[in-house]
Motif scaffolding. Sequence first.
Motif, PDB file in Angstrom:
ATOM      1  N   THR A  93       0.833  -1.205   0.000  1.00 44.05           N
ATOM      2  CA  THR A  93       0.000   0.000   0.000  1.00 44.05           C
ATOM      3  C   THR A  93       0.868   1.255   0.000  1.00 44.05           C
ATOM      4  O   THR A  93       0.705   2.143  -0.845  1.00 44.05           O
ATOM      5  CB  THR A  93      -0.926   0.000   1.238  1.00 44.05           C
ATOM      6  OG1 THR A  93      -1.701  -1.198   1.226  1.00 44.05           O
ATOM      7  CG2 THR A  93      -1.842   1.204   1.242  1.00 44.05           C
TER       8      THR A  93
ATOM      9  N   THR B 165       2.370  -7.848   3.781  1.00 42.29           N
ATOM     10  CA  THR B 165       2.765  -8.028   2.378  1.00 42.29           C
ATOM     11  C   THR B 165       3.685  -9.233   2.198  1.00 42.29           C
ATOM     12  O   THR B 165       3.507 -10.026   1.270  1.00 42.29           O
ATOM     13  CB  THR B 165       3.449  -6.741   1.868  1.00 42.29           C
ATOM     14  OG1 THR B 165       2.490  -5.676   1.934  1.00 42.29           O
ATOM     15  CG2 THR B 165       3.969  -6.895   0.454  1.00 42.29           C
TER      16      THR B 165
ATOM     17  N   GLU C 123       9.706   3.147   6.813  1.00 41.69           N
ATOM     18  CA  GLU C 123       9.381   1.745   7.108  1.00 41.69           C
ATOM     19  C   GLU C 123      10.194   1.320   8.329  1.00 41.69           C
ATOM     20  O   GLU C 123      11.411   1.452   8.331  1.00 41.69           O
ATOM     21  CB  GLU C 123       9.704   0.873   5.886  1.00 41.69           C
ATOM     22  CG  GLU C 123       9.800  -0.613   6.164  1.00 41.69           C
ATOM     23  CD  GLU C 123       8.587  -1.210   6.876  1.00 41.69           C
ATOM     24  OE1 GLU C 123       7.457  -0.970   6.430  1.00 41.69           O
ATOM     25  OE2 GLU C 123       8.789  -1.899   7.903  1.00 41.69           O
TER      26      GLU C 123
HETATM   27  C1  LIG Z   1      -1.651 -14.656   5.172  1.00 43.98           C
HETATM   28  C2  LIG Z   1      -2.138 -13.587   4.254  1.00 43.98           C
HETATM   29  C3  LIG Z   1      -2.696 -13.932   3.049  1.00 43.98           C
HETATM   30  C4  LIG Z   1      -3.139 -12.933   2.191  1.00 43.98           C
HETATM   31  N1  LIG Z   1      -3.614 -13.285   0.974  1.00 43.98           N
HETATM   32  C5  LIG Z   1      -3.978 -12.320   0.104  1.00 43.98           C
HETATM   33  C6  LIG Z   1      -4.361 -12.655  -1.200  1.00 43.98           C
HETATM   34  O1  LIG Z   1      -4.371 -13.827  -1.563  1.00 43.98           O
HETATM   35  N2  LIG Z   1      -4.702 -11.657  -2.050  1.00 43.98           N
HETATM   36  C7  LIG Z   1      -4.715 -10.351  -1.656  1.00 43.98           C
HETATM   37  O2  LIG Z   1      -5.071  -9.483  -2.445  1.00 43.98           O
HETATM   38  N3  LIG Z   1      -4.345 -10.000  -0.411  1.00 43.98           N
HETATM   39  C8  LIG Z   1      -3.975 -10.959   0.462  1.00 43.98           C
HETATM   40  N4  LIG Z   1      -3.586 -10.633   1.720  1.00 43.98           N
HETATM   41  C9  LIG Z   1      -3.691  -9.247   2.138  1.00 43.98           C
HETATM   42  C10 LIG Z   1      -2.576  -8.409   1.622  1.00 43.98           C
HETATM   43  O3  LIG Z   1      -1.387  -9.139   1.507  1.00 43.98           O
HETATM   44  C11 LIG Z   1      -2.402  -7.245   2.577  1.00 43.98           C
HETATM   45  O4  LIG Z   1      -3.650  -6.570   2.699  1.00 43.98           O
HETATM   46  C12 LIG Z   1      -1.375  -6.269   2.077  1.00 43.98           C
HETATM   47  O5  LIG Z   1      -0.161  -6.895   1.753  1.00 43.98           O
HETATM   48  C13 LIG Z   1      -1.155  -5.232   3.156  1.00 43.98           C
HETATM   49  O6  LIG Z   1      -0.215  -4.312   2.696  1.00 43.98           O
HETATM   50  P1  LIG Z   1      -0.017  -2.967   3.502  1.00 43.98           P
HETATM   51  O7  LIG Z   1       1.063  -2.246   2.817  1.00 43.98           O
HETATM   52  O8  LIG Z   1      -1.334  -2.293   3.675  1.00 43.98           O
HETATM   53  O9  LIG Z   1       0.399  -3.439   4.957  1.00 43.98           O
HETATM   54  P2  LIG Z   1       1.743  -4.176   5.429  1.00 43.98           P
HETATM   55  O10 LIG Z   1       2.286  -5.061   4.403  1.00 43.98           O
HETATM   56  O11 LIG Z   1       1.443  -4.775   6.761  1.00 43.98           O
HETATM   57  O12 LIG Z   1       2.747  -2.989   5.572  1.00 43.98           O
HETATM   58  C14 LIG Z   1       2.710  -2.111   6.653  1.00 43.98           C
HETATM   59  C15 LIG Z   1       4.138  -1.762   6.964  1.00 43.98           C
HETATM   60  O13 LIG Z   1       4.143  -0.741   7.943  1.00 43.98           O
HETATM   61  C16 LIG Z   1       5.287  -0.922   8.728  1.00 43.98           C
HETATM   62  N5  LIG Z   1       5.075  -0.189   9.975  1.00 43.98           N
HETATM   63  C17 LIG Z   1       4.226  -0.509  10.973  1.00 43.98           C
HETATM   64  N6  LIG Z   1       4.284   0.399  11.951  1.00 43.98           N
HETATM   65  C18 LIG Z   1       5.193   1.327  11.556  1.00 43.98           C
HETATM   66  C19 LIG Z   1       5.701   2.502  12.154  1.00 43.98           C
HETATM   67  N7  LIG Z   1       5.272   2.905  13.357  1.00 43.98           N
HETATM   68  N8  LIG Z   1       6.636   3.217  11.490  1.00 43.98           N
HETATM   69  C20 LIG Z   1       7.075   2.816  10.266  1.00 43.98           C
HETATM   70  N9  LIG Z   1       6.630   1.688   9.663  1.00 43.98           N
HETATM   71  C21 LIG Z   1       5.690   0.960  10.297  1.00 43.98           C
HETATM   72  C22 LIG Z   1       5.379  -2.421   8.903  1.00 43.98           C
HETATM   73  O14 LIG Z   1       6.681  -2.844   9.245  1.00 43.98           O
HETATM   74  C23 LIG Z   1       4.936  -2.919   7.545  1.00 43.98           C
HETATM   75  O15 LIG Z   1       6.027  -3.200   6.687  1.00 43.98           O
HETATM   76  C24 LIG Z   1      -3.085 -11.585   2.583  1.00 43.98           C
HETATM   77  C25 LIG Z   1      -2.498 -11.238   3.798  1.00 43.98           C
HETATM   78  C26 LIG Z   1      -2.010 -12.232   4.617  1.00 43.98           C
HETATM   79  C27 LIG Z   1      -1.350 -11.842   5.899  1.00 43.98           C
END
Ligand SMILES: Cc1cc2nc3c(=O)[nH]c(=O)nc-3n(C[C@H](O)[C@H](O)[C@H](O)COP(=O)(O)OP(=O)(O)OC[C@H]3O[C@@H](n4cnc5c(N)ncnc54)[C@H](O)[C@@H]3O)c2cc1C
Length: 414
Positions: A39, A68, A59
């Motif tokens: 995201t 992710t 990050e």
């Molecule tokens: C097991 C599993 C299976 C999934 N399967 C699918 C699928 O098949 N298809 C699909 O579309 N989606 C799937 N998803 C969902 C999808 O992968 C997630 O919604 C997406 O990857 C989330 O991305 P993000 O960037 O929002 O969050 P994240 O990847 O969680 O990234 C957030 C980041 O913020 C960082 N962070 C946290 N707090 C702080 C802070 N205070 N300061 C700085 N950095 C910070 C963390 O270290 C992390 O790297 C799945 C998820 C999981 C867990």
Amino acid sequence: MESRLHARPDAGRDPPGRRRPPAAVSRTAGVVIVGGGVTGTSLAFHLASRGVRDVLLLERTALAAGGTGRSVGIIRQLYPTRETSQMVKRSLAVFQRFREAVGGDAGFVGCGALIGVAPGMRATLEATVATQRAVGIRAEILEPSDAARVEPRIDASGLGAVLWEPESGYGDPAAVATAYADAARRLGARIEQGVEVAATLTAGERVAGVATTRGERIAAPVVVDAAGLWAGAVARTAGVELPIVVGRHPVFVVERDAAFGRPHPVYLDLAGGAYVRPETGDLTLTGSLIDDEARHPMDPERLGDPVSLAEAEPALARTSRALPALARARWRGGWAGAFDITPDWMPILDESPVRGLWIAAGMSGHGFKLAPAVGEHLAALVTGAVPPVDPAPFRLARFGSAAASGTFATSYLG
Ligand SMILES: Cc1cc2nc3c(=O)[nH]c(=O)nc-3n(C[C@H](O)[C@H](O)[C@H](O)COP(=O)(O)OP(=O)(O)OC[C@H]3O[C@@H](n4cnc5c(N)ncnc54)[C@H](O)[C@@H]3O)c2cc1C
């Protein structure tokens, strides 16, 4: 104006004997993005593509270290609303030509996806597919007896229908996040790993920047909370409560035997409650579609914990019913994943009550496949442009005081 610091309860505590330097503003940014998952990195790319200067992504550990890096990466297109259907269609178009659109390799495999539904779900499926077709998604409803012409190894007996999405498939979420970060860097964005945001700074009703756990203060008129499983904690430091539950979703890995043959497509058995997606090395990633993750809260720090065969067995039994040839597969382990779940299992893409503090979280298990469109959408909103998809269904205010309802599977068909 005096800026206020909404600190996490533990944010100001230093080990005894060590004193933190006074928190003067040490640098500035146009937009600070908190979180380097798909995201945050997609947003950094889209903001930089729109010509926003001075984008800074922070990050706390490493890119893709959160949900992710633990994702299954399935890209299916069955969604219950017009807006989510539009988003997944826009995203799929990016995955299909990722190298030209972003650069790098998304690991996209367009193997197609089959989705089996129970007889009682068929009418809803037909209505949902009509919505999909209206936005240009290719999908075909098959009689269960016809599913064999796509994949003879699934057991479609007892199903009411099988949806075939020939263009769907899966991708590599960590590779996508890395590629977006690289592309954002090429456009001038700064991507910093190992920098944790301890608190969001506010001035009156507006955001003023962030403070890091190193004691640094970064002034910025716009901060985007893209912290995934930690988004609630980050927002809370600005006094904003997000209606997000972090719910556990374990992933199980099995190895197909030599007799299995060519890899299977993605198969989501909504009737039986199992999904499968192929991986390299003759592996299959599988898990449950019937356990309600919202009722299994998890500490996000437990992400990636190992899982036991005892826990996997009920899910593997459902997997074997859906795709009987997998009954011979060997157990290879798995990991604890987690979703950031909103009450309606759809993302929050909106400005918070603290002006300038935007939320891109609550992805509810869809965040990978929607990431290209989510970044595009948020970048438009943050820059005051009209987003390509109606923003109303993703507003924070839509929830009122609603508690979580439904399950992950209801986010397919409503
Ligand atoms: C097991 C599993 C299976 C999934 N399967 C699918 C699928 O098949 N298809 C699909 O579309 N989606 C799937 N998803 C969902 C999808 O992968 C997630 O919604 C997406 O990857 C989330 O991305 P993000 O960037 O929002 O969050 P994240 O990847 O969680 O990234 C957030 C980041 O913020 C960082 N962070 C946290 N707090 C702080 C802070 N205070 N300061 C700085 N950095 C910070 C963390 O270290 C992390 O790297 C799945 C998820 C999981 C867990």
